[in-house]
Design an enzyme around this catalytic site. Structure first.
Site, PDB file in Angstrom:
ATOM      1  N   HIS A  15      48.131 -22.201   7.170  1.00  0.00           N
ATOM      2  CA  HIS A  15      47.491 -23.230   8.440  1.00  0.00           C
ATOM      3  C   HIS A  15      46.093 -23.446   7.900  1.00  0.00           C
ATOM      4  O   HIS A  15      45.346 -22.686   7.454  1.00  0.00           O
ATOM      5  CB  HIS A  15      47.729 -22.298   9.804  1.00  0.00           C
ATOM      6  CG  HIS A  15      47.108 -23.272  10.636  1.00  0.00           C
ATOM      7  ND1 HIS A  15      47.672 -24.326  11.203  1.00  0.00           N
ATOM      8  CD2 HIS A  15      45.756 -23.249  11.390  1.00  0.00           C
ATOM      9  CE1 HIS A  15      46.873 -24.994  12.131  1.00  0.00           C
ATOM     10  NE2 HIS A  15      45.999 -24.487  12.166  1.00  0.00           N
ATOM     11  N   ASN A  54      53.039 -17.991   6.849  1.00  0.00           N
ATOM     12  CA  ASN A  54      52.950 -19.414   7.003  1.00  0.00           C
ATOM     13  C   ASN A  54      51.534 -19.665   6.574  1.00  0.00           C
ATOM     14  O   ASN A  54      50.633 -18.893   6.595  1.00  0.00           O
ATOM     15  CB  ASN A  54      52.941 -19.794   8.475  1.00  0.00           C
ATOM     16  CG  ASN A  54      52.603 -21.389   8.591  1.00  0.00           C
ATOM     17  OD1 ASN A  54      53.181 -22.388   7.939  1.00  0.00           O
ATOM     18  ND2 ASN A  54      51.901 -21.697   9.583  1.00  0.00           N
ATOM     19  N   ASP A  82      51.402 -20.999  14.873  1.00  0.00           N
ATOM     20  CA  ASP A  82      50.282 -20.746  14.401  1.00  0.00           C
ATOM     21  C   ASP A  82      49.535 -19.236  15.028  1.00  0.00           C
ATOM     22  O   ASP A  82      48.405 -19.332  14.988  1.00  0.00           O
ATOM     23  CB  ASP A  82      49.063 -21.916  14.401  1.00  0.00           C
ATOM     24  CG  ASP A  82      49.767 -23.112  14.018  1.00  0.00           C
ATOM     25  OD1 ASP A  82      49.487 -24.206  14.064  1.00  0.00           O
ATOM     26  OD2 ASP A  82      50.599 -23.094  12.766  1.00  0.00           O
ATOM     27  N   SER A 106      44.302 -19.878   6.669  1.00  0.00           N
ATOM     28  CA  SER A 106      44.757 -18.618   7.026  1.00  0.00           C
ATOM     29  C   SER A 106      46.261 -18.456   6.580  1.00  0.00           C
ATOM     30  O   SER A 106      46.888 -19.359   7.025  1.00  0.00           O
ATOM     31  CB  SER A 106      44.673 -18.555   8.610  1.00  0.00           C
ATOM     32  OG  SER A 106      43.264 -18.711   9.091  1.00  0.00           O
TER      33      SER A 106
HETATM   34  C1  GRF Z   1      48.504 -28.280   3.897  1.00  0.00           C
HETATM   35  O1  GRF Z   1      47.010 -28.288   4.452  1.00  0.00           O
HETATM   36  C2  GRF Z   1      48.897 -26.921   4.712  1.00  0.00           C
HETATM   37  O2  GRF Z   1      48.085 -26.037   5.035  1.00  0.00           O
HETATM   38  C3  GRF Z   1      49.617 -27.562   5.664  1.00  0.00           C
HETATM   39  O3  GRF Z   1      50.044 -28.668   5.268  1.00  0.00           O
HETATM   40  C4  GRF Z   1      49.342 -29.158   4.164  1.00  0.00           C
HETATM   41  C5  GRF Z   1      50.046 -29.763   3.100  1.00  0.00           C
HETATM   42  O4  GRF Z   1      50.681 -28.757   2.444  1.00  0.00           O
HETATM   43  N1  GRF Z   1      50.601 -26.584   6.391  1.00  0.00           N
HETATM   44  P1  GRF Z   1      51.464 -29.132   1.233  1.00  0.00           P
HETATM   45  O5  GRF Z   1      50.763 -29.817   0.109  1.00  0.00           O
HETATM   46  O6  GRF Z   1      52.669 -29.845   1.536  1.00  0.00           O
HETATM   47  O7  GRF Z   1      52.110 -27.680   0.641  1.00  0.00           O
END
Ligand code: GRF
Length: 215
Positions: A111, A109, A147, A138
């Site tokens: 985060h 994942n 997380d 991370s």
């Molecule tokens: C990102 O900040 C990611 O870290 C979080 O969701 C946000 C959008 O991610 N988990 P994405 O553009 O859909 O990949």
């Protein structure tokens, strides 16, 4: 080495999915994305998958009374697509310990914070509210704790006096798109692995997360 099959779970814009698609295309990530699954229909991540000719599915959590049934549907689709490694990329559902137990050491994942600081949501605004000097992202192995899995790699960004949540998120996102494909490549090539709930990098247990700036 045959390339590992990735299953990518998404819920929104899919910019992390896109960075993984791009790095696989450029040959710097020896994997194949065998499916993209979203819990929300009509999100842009599904369009990105469609454009890249990746099988994509919606498994809508609202269609299932019990989390267990939703997760069984996820698991069935992942198995049907022969997924080796599960990638959460902007996936906004909490997964149960019984589900994540299927992918220990085989799921990642990303985060948007420097864990263990700021688990959970709205991390950019919370970093600003806390007047933190730096923020970042991370990549960690997925565990039953939200997380909370063993952290592999982090990247930091300074918080500027002119920042708001939007500008800070954009700067963090740029780093996400660097560290996530790199960690996926490391996992696919067994440069990292999880043993006794610790991250091993080149067969050495990490005392603390790797920092992109120090690689
Ligand atoms: C990102 O900040 C990611 O870290 C979080 O969701 C946000 C959008 O991610 N988990 P994405 O553009 O859909 O990949």
């Amino acid at each position: 080495m045959t390339s590992k099959k990735l299953g990518v779970l998404v819920s929104g814009g899919g910019t992390n999915l896109q960075s993984i698609i791009d790095q696989i295309h450029f040959g710097s990530c020896n994997a194949d994305i065998s499916c993209v699954i979203s819990n929300v229909k009509d999100v842009y991540a599904l369009k990105r998958a469609e454009t890249a000719k990746i099988p994509n599915f919606v498994i809508d959590h609202k269609q299932y009374e019990l989390r267990l049934d939703f997760e069984q549907a996820l698991l069935k689709q992942l198995e049907q697509n022969n997924v080796d490694i599960l990638i959460l990329a902007g996936f906004m559902r909490v997964l149960s310990e019984s589900f994540t137990a299927n992918f220990i050491g085989k799921s990642l994942n990303i985060h948007p914070s420097l864990l263990p600081a700021l688990p959970g949501l709205h991390t950019h605004q919370r970093a600003l509210n806390a007047q933190m000097e730096k923020h970042g992202c991370s990549v960690h192995f997925v565990s039953g704790e939200l997380d909370g899995g063993p952290i592999i790699l982090q990247a930091s960004v300074p918080i500027l006096s002119t920042d708001d949540a939007h500008s800070l998120a954009a700067r963090v996102l740029e780093k996400e798109h660097i560290i996530y494909p790199r960690c996926i490549q490391w996992l696919c090539s067994e440069k990292i692995y999880l043993k006794n709930n610790r991250v091993y990098f080149q067969d050495t247990p990490l005392e603390k997360p790797l920092q992109l700036e120090q690689l």
